[in-house]
Enzyme design. Structure first.
Site, PDB file in Angstrom:
ATOM      1  N   HIS A 296       1.270  11.293  -6.785  1.00 44.19           N
ATOM      2  CA  HIS A 296       0.019  11.430  -6.490  1.00 44.19           C
ATOM      3  C   HIS A 296      -0.795  12.722  -6.701  1.00 44.19           C
ATOM      4  O   HIS A 296      -0.334  13.745  -6.960  1.00 44.19           O
ATOM      5  CB  HIS A 296      -0.221  11.282  -4.919  1.00 44.19           C
ATOM      6  CG  HIS A 296       0.331  10.075  -4.446  1.00 44.19           C
ATOM      7  ND1 HIS A 296      -0.032   9.010  -4.337  1.00 44.19           N
ATOM      8  CD2 HIS A 296       1.687  10.150  -3.587  1.00 44.19           C
ATOM      9  CE1 HIS A 296       0.758   8.039  -3.670  1.00 44.19           C
ATOM     10  NE2 HIS A 296       1.857   8.854  -3.097  1.00 44.19           N
ATOM     11  N   THR A 323      -7.329   8.621   3.358  1.00 44.96           N
ATOM     12  CA  THR A 323      -6.518   8.120   2.260  1.00 44.96           C
ATOM     13  C   THR A 323      -6.039   6.804   2.563  1.00 44.96           C
ATOM     14  O   THR A 323      -5.450   5.904   1.734  1.00 44.96           O
ATOM     15  CB  THR A 323      -5.385   8.903   1.484  1.00 44.96           C
ATOM     16  OG1 THR A 323      -4.812   9.421   2.937  1.00 44.96           O
ATOM     17  CG2 THR A 323      -6.376  10.261   0.936  1.00 44.96           C
ATOM     18  N   TYR A 346       1.582   1.341  10.798  1.00 49.19           N
ATOM     19  CA  TYR A 346       1.363   1.593   9.492  1.00 49.19           C
ATOM     20  C   TYR A 346      -0.266   2.242   9.273  1.00 49.19           C
ATOM     21  O   TYR A 346      -0.957   1.571   9.922  1.00 49.19           O
ATOM     22  CB  TYR A 346       1.217   0.257   8.452  1.00 49.19           C
ATOM     23  CG  TYR A 346       0.710   0.566   7.069  1.00 49.19           C
ATOM     24  CD1 TYR A 346       1.156   0.859   6.478  1.00 49.19           C
ATOM     25  CD2 TYR A 346      -0.691  -0.054   6.973  1.00 49.19           C
ATOM     26  CE1 TYR A 346       0.717   1.344   4.958  1.00 49.19           C
ATOM     27  CE2 TYR A 346      -1.333   0.068   5.459  1.00 49.19           C
ATOM     28  CZ  TYR A 346      -0.516   0.900   4.834  1.00 49.19           C
ATOM     29  OH  TYR A 346      -1.203   0.950   3.277  1.00 49.19           O
ATOM     30  N   ARG A 366       5.062   4.525   3.645  1.00 50.54           N
ATOM     31  CA  ARG A 366       6.206   4.525   2.858  1.00 50.54           C
ATOM     32  C   ARG A 366       7.044   4.406   3.991  1.00 50.54           C
ATOM     33  O   ARG A 366       8.131   5.280   4.315  1.00 50.54           O
ATOM     34  CB  ARG A 366       6.706   5.768   2.146  1.00 50.54           C
ATOM     35  CG  ARG A 366       5.411   6.275   1.114  1.00 50.54           C
ATOM     36  CD  ARG A 366       5.096   5.301   0.132  1.00 50.54           C
ATOM     37  NE  ARG A 366       4.234   6.044  -0.738  1.00 50.54           N
ATOM     38  CZ  ARG A 366       2.964   6.038  -0.562  1.00 50.54           C
ATOM     39  NH1 ARG A 366       2.506   5.251   0.181  1.00 50.54           N
ATOM     40  NH2 ARG A 366       1.982   6.776  -1.366  1.00 50.54           N
ATOM     41  N   GLY A 382      -5.866   2.164  -2.784  1.00 46.43           N
ATOM     42  CA  GLY A 382      -7.318   2.511  -2.407  1.00 46.43           C
ATOM     43  C   GLY A 382      -8.022   1.661  -3.588  1.00 46.43           C
ATOM     44  O   GLY A 382      -8.091   1.929  -4.822  1.00 46.43           O
TER      45      GLY A 382
END
Length: 411
Positions: A296, A323, A346, A366, A382
């Site tokens: 990332h 994010t 989540y 994750r 995104g």
């Protein structure tokens, strides 16, 4: 940590990893459970209580812990994505002050427990021989569900083109087709990942384990606060040449750079609302962070809380992570309620907090979730102007691959 979690000594526990340290929080000395409209508390020597709440859920938690009849405490637990919804529903948070706490730093364990007999049991367990190795994983196929996911990405792109918002994270759930050994999955997955934080928990029968790529909010007792937005993604782990190629793509792709830059700017604006003027700054701008099966673009944004502000204010300002939600957040969260099913943990957070005002929270991505004999994974991408359904679906596959190959079935 896995040996403690699998020992059967504690019905409820939380494992939380920070750089160079692990904490195991076992059992329940105190407890705060926040549902939509109701907060329930249990404290030693005090009758269990339940009362309605209104306003922001963080204020309900702040008040609950302010009333804790304990001179000093540490608490661990989770908050759901719906914590930030305009009309929240379901369970929003579950936090416990443990009966026993084990901190491992520099290869040494320190045990603290309210019951000396329990402390002795823990010490024997830590000193004993290692148990059997974790079971063999049964990889979960991540390349399913494209037909349901891609149209939702296209809908989000249409919303962005219409000017409704700039960015939104659209996620998809992947059910695991067998009962899962969550503790063994944690061991297998941690060995294959390089997280900013990791966690393993079982609270009230809900289990989860994950390898968080980023810090949502970290506040020390002096009021220094930091967040670590990661946005912009490419696959990682395919070999040196392939990883270098995808790294160059990541660092030069206009869509990825834009997605990261607007996320960092949003984090700056959010911290500026609760920090001393002039104290907010960015370090390590757009540094590539390797996180398991993906890499990332990452930056750190930090500041100093203004007088009268606390870690709860920092958490309120930053939650949910930009994010994992979008820009502007209110419009993105509204879109998520249309485009996604309820998220629960989540894109929420696992957190550790203390009576001295310190707080550390990991953005939950994750991760594997397990409840009532059903386990699932979840990942999102995104969506910004220029996103394509094919690429965003591929990104979810890359992210799911941080944990899907390491899921261990129950024996």
């Amino acid at each position: 940590m896995a040996r403690l979690a699998g020992s059967g000594l504690f019905d409820d526990y939380v494992v939380y990893e920070r750089p160079d340290s692990y904490t195991f929080a076992g059992g329940t000395l105190g407890e705060v459970v926040l549902d939509a409209g109701t907060v329930r508390t249990r404290w030693p020597g005090v009758p269990a209580g339940s009362r309605p709440w209104s306003g922001h859920p963080a204020d309900a938690l702040r008040e609950a812990f302010a009333a804790a009849p304990l001179p000093a405490w540490n608490a661990y637990g989770w908050i759901a994505f719906e914590f930030a919804a305009s009309r929240p529903s379901g369970r929003l948070a579950h936090l416990v002050v443990p009966r026993a706490e084990v901190r491992v730093e520099g290869g040494r364990a320190r045990v603290t427990a309210s019951d000396p007999a329990e402390a002795e049991q823990i010490a024997k367990l830590l000193a004993g021989a290692e148990g059997p190795p974790p079971g063999a994983p049964s990889p979960v196929d991540v390349r399913v569900g494209a037909g349901a996911y891609k149209p939702r990405v296209a809908e989000a792109v249409a919303d962005i083109e219409a000017g409704r918002y700039q960015k939104v994270i659209v996620s998809r759930r992947l059910d695991v087709p067998f009962p899962v050994d969550v503790v063994s999955t944690y061991v297998r997955g941690r060995g294959a990942n390089t997280p900013a934080r990791s966690f393993l928990l079982d609270l009230g029968g809900f289990q989860a384990t994950g390898f968080s790529p980023e810090v949502l909010a970290s506040v020390d007792a002096a009021g220094r606060v930091m967040t670590q937005p990661l946005a912009g993604t490419r696959a990682f782990g395919a070999g040196h040449d392939a990883d270098e190629r995808t790294r160059r793509e990541l660092e030069t792709d206009p869509k990825e750079i834009f997605e990261h830059a607007v996320s960092v700017r949003t984090s700056q604006d959010e911290l500026s609302r609760v920090c001393e003027p002039g104290s907010v700054h960015v370090t390590g701008f757009m540094t590539v962070k390797e996180r398991g099966s993906v890499q990332h673009l990452g930056s750190s944004v930090s500041g100093t809380l203004a007088p009268g502000r606390s870690a709860w204010d920092a958490l309120t300002a930053l939650f949910p992570g930009v994010t994992a939600s979008g820009i502007p957040k209110p419009e993105a969260i509204e879109a998520i309620t249309r485009l996604d099913e309820p998220r629960g943990l989540y894109a929420g957070a696992v957190l550790a907090l203390s009576h001295d005002g310190a707080l550390d929270s990991a953005l939950v991505l994750r991760a594997l979730y397990n409840e009532d004999g059903r386990a699932w994974l979840r990942a999102g991408a995104g969506i910004v102007l220029g996103s394509t359904p094919d690429r965003e679906y591929e990104e979810t596959c890359e992210k799911l691959s941080s944990i899907a190959p390491h899921v261990v079935p129950l024996p």
